[in-house]
Scaffold this motif. Sequence first.
Motif, PDB file in Angstrom:
ATOM      1  N   ALA A  57      42.453  50.914  41.499  1.00  5.67           N
ATOM      2  CA  ALA A  57      41.677  49.799  42.046  1.00  5.67           C
ATOM      3  C   ALA A  57      40.192  50.147  42.114  1.00  5.67           C
ATOM      4  O   ALA A  57      39.327  49.299  41.836  1.00  5.67           O
ATOM      5  CB  ALA A  57      42.198  49.428  43.432  1.00  5.67           C
ATOM      6  N   ASP A  58      39.904  51.381  42.470  1.00  9.40           N
ATOM      7  CA  ASP A  58      38.505  51.829  42.500  1.00  9.40           C
ATOM      8  C   ASP A  58      37.892  51.753  41.105  1.00  9.40           C
ATOM      9  O   ASP A  58      36.747  51.303  40.933  1.00  9.40           O
ATOM     10  CB  ASP A  58      38.427  53.250  43.041  1.00  9.40           C
ATOM     11  CG  ASP A  58      37.001  53.776  43.061  1.00  9.40           C
ATOM     12  OD1 ASP A  58      36.189  53.268  43.849  1.00  9.40           O
ATOM     13  OD2 ASP A  58      36.699  54.702  42.275  1.00  9.40           O
ATOM     14  N   LEU A  59      38.669  52.166  40.101  1.00 10.25           N
ATOM     15  CA  LEU A  59      38.190  52.107  38.724  1.00 10.25           C
ATOM     16  C   LEU A  59      37.968  50.658  38.300  1.00 10.25           C
ATOM     17  O   LEU A  59      36.947  50.323  37.682  1.00 10.25           O
ATOM     18  CB  LEU A  59      39.206  52.786  37.809  1.00 10.25           C
ATOM     19  CG  LEU A  59      38.860  52.875  36.332  1.00 10.25           C
ATOM     20  CD1 LEU A  59      37.579  53.659  36.110  1.00 10.25           C
ATOM     21  CD2 LEU A  59      40.018  53.539  35.569  1.00 10.25           C
ATOM     22  N   ARG A  60      38.893  49.781  38.657  1.00 11.44           N
ATOM     23  CA  ARG A  60      38.738  48.354  38.344  1.00 11.44           C
ATOM     24  C   ARG A  60      37.471  47.803  38.966  1.00 11.44           C
ATOM     25  O   ARG A  60      36.716  47.047  38.325  1.00 11.44           O
ATOM     26  CB  ARG A  60      39.972  47.603  38.859  1.00 11.44           C
ATOM     27  CG  ARG A  60      40.022  46.088  38.588  1.00 11.44           C
ATOM     28  CD  ARG A  60      39.371  45.254  39.662  1.00 11.44           C
ATOM     29  NE  ARG A  60      39.789  45.587  41.005  1.00 11.44           N
ATOM     30  CZ  ARG A  60      40.842  45.045  41.614  1.00 11.44           C
ATOM     31  NH1 ARG A  60      41.583  44.151  41.006  1.00 11.44           N
ATOM     32  NH2 ARG A  60      41.128  45.389  42.880  1.00 11.44           N
ATOM     33  N   ASP A  61      37.216  48.178  40.214  1.00 10.37           N
ATOM     34  CA  ASP A  61      36.025  47.683  40.903  1.00 10.37           C
ATOM     35  C   ASP A  61      34.743  48.182  40.230  1.00 10.37           C
ATOM     36  O   ASP A  61      33.743  47.449  40.158  1.00 10.37           O
ATOM     37  CB  ASP A  61      36.052  48.108  42.365  1.00 10.37           C
ATOM     38  CG  ASP A  61      37.167  47.420  43.148  1.00 10.37           C
ATOM     39  OD1 ASP A  61      37.712  46.417  42.655  1.00 10.37           O
ATOM     40  OD2 ASP A  61      37.490  47.912  44.245  1.00 10.37           O
ATOM     41  N   ARG A  62      34.781  49.407  39.738  1.00  6.98           N
ATOM     42  CA  ARG A  62      33.619  49.944  39.023  1.00  6.98           C
ATOM     43  C   ARG A  62      33.378  49.188  37.725  1.00  6.98           C
ATOM     44  O   ARG A  62      32.228  48.856  37.373  1.00  6.98           O
ATOM     45  CB  ARG A  62      33.816  51.429  38.761  1.00  6.98           C
ATOM     46  CG  ARG A  62      33.611  52.276  40.013  1.00  6.98           C
ATOM     47  CD  ARG A  62      34.327  53.601  39.955  1.00  6.98           C
ATOM     48  NE  ARG A  62      34.096  54.342  38.719  1.00  6.98           N
ATOM     49  CZ  ARG A  62      34.810  55.409  38.366  1.00  6.98           C
ATOM     50  NH1 ARG A  62      35.786  55.853  39.145  1.00  6.98           N
ATOM     51  NH2 ARG A  62      34.541  56.044  37.243  1.00  6.98           N
ATOM     52  N   PHE A  63      34.455  48.893  37.000  1.00  8.46           N
ATOM     53  CA  PHE A  63      34.329  48.099  35.775  1.00  8.46           C
ATOM     54  C   PHE A  63      33.731  46.728  36.091  1.00  8.46           C
ATOM     55  O   PHE A  63      32.860  46.226  35.379  1.00  8.46           O
ATOM     56  CB  PHE A  63      35.704  47.891  35.128  1.00  8.46           C
ATOM     57  CG  PHE A  63      36.259  49.084  34.401  1.00  8.46           C
ATOM     58  CD1 PHE A  63      35.581  50.284  34.332  1.00  8.46           C
ATOM     59  CD2 PHE A  63      37.489  48.991  33.763  1.00  8.46           C
ATOM     60  CE1 PHE A  63      36.101  51.374  33.654  1.00  8.46           C
ATOM     61  CE2 PHE A  63      38.015  50.062  33.076  1.00  8.46           C
ATOM     62  CZ  PHE A  63      37.325  51.269  33.020  1.00  8.46           C
ATOM     63  N   GLU A  90      53.151  48.232  47.597  1.00  7.04           N
ATOM     64  CA  GLU A  90      52.019  49.158  47.595  1.00  7.04           C
ATOM     65  C   GLU A  90      50.923  48.693  46.643  1.00  7.04           C
ATOM     66  O   GLU A  90      49.731  48.813  46.927  1.00  7.04           O
ATOM     67  CB  GLU A  90      52.478  50.560  47.202  1.00  7.04           C
ATOM     68  CG  GLU A  90      53.380  51.244  48.226  1.00  7.04           C
ATOM     69  CD  GLU A  90      54.853  51.018  47.929  1.00  7.04           C
ATOM     70  OE1 GLU A  90      55.195  49.963  47.357  1.00  7.04           O
ATOM     71  OE2 GLU A  90      55.657  51.900  48.276  1.00  7.04           O
ATOM     72  N   ALA A  91      51.335  48.131  45.502  1.00  4.41           N
ATOM     73  CA  ALA A  91      50.362  47.648  44.524  1.00  4.41           C
ATOM     74  C   ALA A  91      49.589  46.447  45.053  1.00  4.41           C
ATOM     75  O   ALA A  91      48.367  46.355  44.903  1.00  4.41           O
ATOM     76  CB  ALA A  91      51.066  47.293  43.218  1.00  4.41           C
ATOM     77  N   SER A 103      46.395  45.568  36.774  1.00  4.36           N
ATOM     78  CA  SER A 103      47.800  45.405  36.420  1.00  4.36           C
ATOM     79  C   SER A 103      48.550  46.610  36.971  1.00  4.36           C
ATOM     80  O   SER A 103      48.523  47.692  36.397  1.00  4.36           O
ATOM     81  CB  SER A 103      47.946  45.312  34.893  1.00  4.36           C
ATOM     82  OG  SER A 103      49.311  45.313  34.506  1.00  4.36           O
ATOM     83  N   ALA A 104      49.202  46.415  38.123  1.00  2.00           N
ATOM     84  CA  ALA A 104      49.855  47.531  38.799  1.00  2.00           C
ATOM     85  C   ALA A 104      50.983  47.005  39.660  1.00  2.00           C
ATOM     86  O   ALA A 104      50.887  45.922  40.234  1.00  2.00           O
ATOM     87  CB  ALA A 104      48.852  48.295  39.659  1.00  2.00           C
ATOM     88  N   GLY A 105      52.038  47.797  39.742  1.00  2.00           N
ATOM     89  CA  GLY A 105      53.169  47.430  40.573  1.00  2.00           C
ATOM     90  C   GLY A 105      54.347  46.961  39.757  1.00  2.00           C
ATOM     91  O   GLY A 105      54.201  46.120  38.860  1.00  2.00           O
ATOM     92  N   PRO A 144      52.747  56.224  45.011  1.00  2.00           N
ATOM     93  CA  PRO A 144      52.174  55.058  44.333  1.00  2.00           C
ATOM     94  C   PRO A 144      50.891  54.557  44.969  1.00  2.00           C
ATOM     95  O   PRO A 144      49.950  54.183  44.262  1.00  2.00           O
ATOM     96  CB  PRO A 144      53.293  54.017  44.418  1.00  2.00           C
ATOM     97  CG  PRO A 144      54.542  54.819  44.506  1.00  2.00           C
ATOM     98  CD  PRO A 144      54.178  56.029  45.318  1.00  2.00           C
ATOM     99  N   ALA A 145      50.834  54.556  46.302  1.00  2.00           N
ATOM    100  CA  ALA A 145      49.640  54.022  46.973  1.00  2.00           C
ATOM    101  C   ALA A 145      48.394  54.791  46.571  1.00  2.00           C
ATOM    102  O   ALA A 145      47.314  54.210  46.386  1.00  2.00           O
ATOM    103  CB  ALA A 145      49.831  54.062  48.487  1.00  2.00           C
ATOM    104  N   GLU A 146      48.517  56.109  46.421  1.00  2.00           N
ATOM    105  CA  GLU A 146      47.380  56.941  46.029  1.00  2.00           C
ATOM    106  C   GLU A 146      46.913  56.596  44.621  1.00  2.00           C
ATOM    107  O   GLU A 146      45.706  56.481  44.357  1.00  2.00           O
ATOM    108  CB  GLU A 146      47.777  58.413  46.101  1.00  2.00           C
ATOM    109  CG  GLU A 146      46.694  59.382  45.653  1.00  2.00           C
ATOM    110  CD  GLU A 146      47.180  60.814  45.571  1.00  2.00           C
ATOM    111  OE1 GLU A 146      46.331  61.723  45.472  1.00  2.00           O
ATOM    112  OE2 GLU A 146      48.414  61.037  45.596  1.00  2.00           O
ATOM    113  N   VAL A 147      47.878  56.419  43.726  1.00  2.00           N
ATOM    114  CA  VAL A 147      47.557  56.103  42.333  1.00  2.00           C
ATOM    115  C   VAL A 147      46.934  54.716  42.237  1.00  2.00           C
ATOM    116  O   VAL A 147      45.923  54.507  41.548  1.00  2.00           O
ATOM    117  CB  VAL A 147      48.825  56.183  41.461  1.00  2.00           C
ATOM    118  CG1 VAL A 147      48.512  55.819  40.012  1.00  2.00           C
ATOM    119  CG2 VAL A 147      49.429  57.586  41.535  1.00  2.00           C
TER     120      VAL A 147
END
Length: 232
Positions: free
Chosen positions: A186-192, A212-213, A203-205, A178-181
């Motif tokens: 999170a990286d994608l969210r930051d790019r957005f 981990e989320a 929205s994760a976890g 899960p931590a990897e996913v």
Amino acid sequence: MTRAEDLAHRLTSVRAAIRSAARDSGRDPEEIRLLPVTKFHPASDVGILRDLGVDAVGENRVQDAVEKATRFPDVAVHLIGQIQTNKANAACRVAAAVHSLDSVRLARALERGTALAIDRGQRRDAPLPVLVQFSFDGDPARGGVPESGLPELLDALSGCPNLVLSGVMCVPPLGREPAEVFAAAADLRDRFAAEAKRPMELSAGMSGDLAEAVAAGSTIVRVGTAILGPRG
């Protein structure tokens, strides 16, 4: 123990787990919203949760979201499951947000449905917040859009004035850490967020990977079993 007492106890435990996970990762617990997932549980549970201070829940199926939003209009219902395009109109009438946008076709259906709901005054007077469901492994059977499909989807969203991109949702595939996913999401969210120049949600976890989320930067955790118990 009554159902209300059971839910109160479980809700308190999950809120404490979120605070603990936030402290462990150096985050402010106030940055993290808890979204109890009431799928497959009766609408009466939404009423109990409302009385316990819950103002938003997550639902998988459009028909259940309609029932619960109608019975408890003071509780925001977030749709977190896959949405068939033929149910988009109903979804747009009741959803406070959609976490599972994963195709151009669905974006266009939600755009039409939201425009119609606003035009007719059907419980909506503003654009619909949508989160892109990110597929880490690209498995189409599980829903979500792989990174290779994001440019087309984001281009389609730019032409949907009645939808507002609000972040990223993800569900870790079985067998993956899960931590990897969550880190990838999170990286994608930051790019957005950088491109839009405004904050975005992650929205994760869920019940089993909440810590981990939170460590990865989740702002919305979707918890079902740990609060509601086994599915009915």
